[in-house]
Enzyme design. Structure first.
Site, PDB file in Angstrom:
ATOM      1  N   LYS A  14     -12.013  21.879  -3.001  1.00 34.41           N
ATOM      2  CA  LYS A  14     -12.545  20.607  -2.494  1.00 34.41           C
ATOM      3  C   LYS A  14     -13.820  20.135  -3.208  1.00 34.41           C
ATOM      4  CE  LYS A  14     -10.733  20.653   2.237  1.00 34.41           C
ATOM      5  NZ  LYS A  14     -11.083  20.502   3.657  1.00 34.41           N
TER       6      LYS A  14
ATOM      7  N   ASP B  51     -11.883  14.464   6.432  1.00 36.46           N
ATOM      8  CA  ASP B  51     -12.050  15.478   7.490  1.00 36.46           C
ATOM      9  C   ASP B  51     -12.958  14.970   8.620  1.00 36.46           C
ATOM     10  OD1 ASP B  51     -10.397  17.493   6.507  1.00 36.46           O
ATOM     11  OD2 ASP B  51     -11.978  18.337   5.247  1.00 36.46           O
TER      12      ASP B  51
HETATM   13  P1  NAP Z   1     -15.643  28.087   5.751  1.00 27.64           P
HETATM   14  O1  NAP Z   1     -16.245  27.060   4.865  1.00 27.64           O
HETATM   15  O2  NAP Z   1     -15.216  29.391   5.181  1.00 27.64           O
HETATM   16  O3  NAP Z   1     -16.683  28.364   6.952  1.00 27.64           O
HETATM   17  C1  NAP Z   1     -16.424  29.360   7.903  1.00 27.64           C
HETATM   18  C2  NAP Z   1     -17.440  29.270   9.025  1.00 27.64           C
HETATM   19  O4  NAP Z   1     -17.089  30.248  10.034  1.00 27.64           O
HETATM   20  C3  NAP Z   1     -18.862  29.577   8.578  1.00 27.64           C
HETATM   21  O5  NAP Z   1     -19.764  28.853   9.372  1.00 27.64           O
HETATM   22  C4  NAP Z   1     -18.946  31.084   8.867  1.00 27.64           C
HETATM   23  O6  NAP Z   1     -20.268  31.550   9.052  1.00 27.64           O
HETATM   24  C5  NAP Z   1     -18.202  31.145  10.185  1.00 27.64           C
HETATM   25  N1  NAP Z   1     -17.714  32.488  10.479  1.00 27.64           N
HETATM   26  C6  NAP Z   1     -16.747  33.171   9.815  1.00 27.64           C
HETATM   27  N2  NAP Z   1     -16.581  34.384  10.360  1.00 27.64           N
HETATM   28  C7  NAP Z   1     -17.478  34.471  11.387  1.00 27.64           C
HETATM   29  C8  NAP Z   1     -17.796  35.487  12.324  1.00 27.64           C
HETATM   30  N3  NAP Z   1     -17.168  36.677  12.319  1.00 27.64           N
HETATM   31  N4  NAP Z   1     -18.746  35.238  13.259  1.00 27.64           N
HETATM   32  C9  NAP Z   1     -19.384  34.032  13.281  1.00 27.64           C
HETATM   33  N5  NAP Z   1     -19.139  33.035  12.407  1.00 27.64           N
HETATM   34  C10 NAP Z   1     -18.191  33.256  11.473  1.00 27.64           C
HETATM   35  O7  NAP Z   1     -14.340  27.510   6.496  1.00 27.64           O
HETATM   36  P2  NAP Z   1     -14.059  26.001   6.961  1.00 27.64           P
HETATM   37  O8  NAP Z   1     -13.230  25.339   5.937  1.00 27.64           O
HETATM   38  O9  NAP Z   1     -15.345  25.386   7.384  1.00 27.64           O
HETATM   39  O10 NAP Z   1     -13.092  26.240   8.216  1.00 27.64           O
HETATM   40  C11 NAP Z   1     -13.579  26.786   9.442  1.00 27.64           C
HETATM   41  C12 NAP Z   1     -12.433  26.821  10.461  1.00 27.64           C
HETATM   42  O11 NAP Z   1     -12.005  25.483  10.725  1.00 27.64           O
HETATM   43  C13 NAP Z   1     -11.164  27.545   9.990  1.00 27.64           C
HETATM   44  O12 NAP Z   1     -10.632  28.252  11.086  1.00 27.64           O
HETATM   45  C14 NAP Z   1     -10.207  26.437   9.584  1.00 27.64           C
HETATM   46  O13 NAP Z   1      -8.858  26.791   9.762  1.00 27.64           O
HETATM   47  C15 NAP Z   1     -10.615  25.345  10.578  1.00 27.64           C
HETATM   48  N6  NAP Z   1     -10.355  23.988  10.083  1.00 27.64           N
HETATM   49  C16 NAP Z   1      -9.608  23.161  10.854  1.00 27.64           C
HETATM   50  C17 NAP Z   1      -9.356  21.874  10.425  1.00 27.64           C
HETATM   51  C18 NAP Z   1      -8.513  20.958  11.274  1.00 27.64           C
HETATM   52  O14 NAP Z   1      -8.038  19.936  10.735  1.00 27.64           O
HETATM   53  N7  NAP Z   1      -8.316  21.234  12.548  1.00 27.64           N
HETATM   54  C19 NAP Z   1      -9.892  21.411   9.200  1.00 27.64           C
HETATM   55  C20 NAP Z   1     -10.674  22.302   8.440  1.00 27.64           C
HETATM   56  C21 NAP Z   1     -10.911  23.585   8.892  1.00 27.64           C
HETATM   57  P3  NAP Z   1     -21.101  32.112   7.782  1.00 27.64           P
HETATM   58  O15 NAP Z   1     -21.705  30.907   7.122  1.00 27.64           O
HETATM   59  O16 NAP Z   1     -22.095  33.017   8.397  1.00 27.64           O
HETATM   60  O17 NAP Z   1     -20.121  32.831   6.885  1.00 27.64           O
END
Ligand code: NAP
Length: 289
Positions: A64, A100
């Site tokens: 992205k 998004d």
């Molecule tokens: P990302 O950039 O990898 O960010 C992950 C986030 O989750 C970070 O804030 C990370 O914290 C946190 N995290 C991961 N493991 C954790 C843990 N064990 N305890 C506490 N915090 C934790 O991923 P993303 O793209 O933002 O996506 C995040 C989630 O949203 C995913 O589940 C994805 O499937 C979902 N999502 C949904 C949509 C939708 O359309 N519904 C769209 C996009 C994403 P740190 O910074 O400390 O690593």
């Protein structure tokens, strides 16, 4: 007309199901394919859009940010979020968008919630949280509480928002039950934008007993759809919005950009729900007769 999604890996993507359903609904002579594009081939893949041509693509993890380098134009949202999830080939030029944040906002609006003037507690500081935070600030929220496991990422996001979208009052909270509990009484909307909730034994980030009927609780995790956070919120009488809404509406906005047609939300929602049911049936253990 050829459309698709660039990601790596890409096998799990629901976007082909969503967009092919919408193309068929409108009788458009178009197909949407998943392309597993290795990072080493991303430049070639993006440039091939003009040559083939590929009319539009979605872009997902891990591309992205990187695709921004090859866009001829960037939408204001893509520029502010610092990421592109939708590319449209128009008049031989590549236009980059980020749908998004608007997808998240539309999901809330569909549930009957306005964000202007509200106080939002946003958990997470990754890519999705950044898109949501930018959109919330653009949409006139009053106050934003940010909390993240790695505090420096939340601090960096808060600094960026204060510098570029100085409309909301932004505070960074410690990602701990007591800190979050202290701020929940002043919060209208709670958003989980971390990946917590995807695994069966994931911890609860919030003390569920502090959730109340005044809260709107959104979880952007959509596998599973009924996350422990949403279940806890419903038990406490709070409104909830699941992750399907954002998934649908970010796709809807991309489809509108590409085709200027309306995305058939109820039809695509039904297809996604059927897909989730089939997946959970396929992964559950066989019943003993
Ligand atoms: P990302 O950039 O990898 O960010 C992950 C986030 O989750 C970070 O804030 C990370 O914290 C946190 N995290 C991961 N493991 C954790 C843990 N064990 N305890 C506490 N915090 C934790 O991923 P993303 O793209 O933002 O996506 C995040 C989630 O949203 C995913 O589940 C994805 O499937 C979902 N999502 C949904 C949509 C939708 O359309 N519904 C769209 C996009 C994403 P740190 O910074 O400390 O690593």
């Amino acid at each position: 007309m050829l459309y698709g999604i660039f990601g790596y890996p890409i096998g799990h993507s629901l976007s082909p199901l969503m967009h092919n359903t919408a193309f068929a609904h409108h009788g458009l002579d178009a197909v949407y394919l998943p392309f597993a594009v290795h990072p080493a081939h991303l430049a070639t893949a993006v440039k091939s859009m003009t040559a083939l041509p590929i009319c539009g693509v979605n872009v997902t993890i891990p591309h992205k940010q990187a695709v921004m380098a090859w866009m001829d134009e960037l939408s204001p949202e893509a520029r502010l979020i610092g990421a592109v999830n939708t590319i449209h080939l128009r008049d031989g030029r590549l236009h980059g968008y980020n749908t998004d944040g608007i997808g998240f906002l539309r999901a809330l609006e569909e549930a009957g919630s306005e964000v202007a003037g509200r106080t939002v507690m946003l958990l997470g500081a990754g890519g999705a949280a950044r898109a949501i935070a930018v959109q919330l600030c653009l949409s006139g929220i009053r106050r934003l509480y940010l909390a993240n496991r790695t505090p420096t990422r939340a601090e960096d996001l808060a600094t960026y928002l204060r510098q570029n979208l100085p409309y909301a009052d932004i505070s960074v909270l410690t990602m701990g039950e007591s800190s979050l509990a202290a701020h929940l009484p002043h919060t209208d909307i709670v958003v989980n934008a971390t990946s917590i909730g995807m695994q069966p034994h994931d911890p609860m980030l919030l003390p569920p007993t502090e959730l109340a009927p005044r809260h709107l609780v959104c979880d952007i995790v959509y596998r599973p759809l009924h996350t422990p956070l949403l279940r806890a919120a419903q038990e406490r009488g709070a409104w909830t919005v699941d992750g399907l809404g954002m998934l649908l509406h970010q796709g809807a906005k991309a489809f509108e950009i590409w085709t200027e047609c309306t995305f058939p939300i109820p039809l695509v929602r039904a297809q996604l729900l059927q897909n989730f049911t089939e997946q959970s049936t396929a992964s559950s253990p066989p019943r003993k007769e």
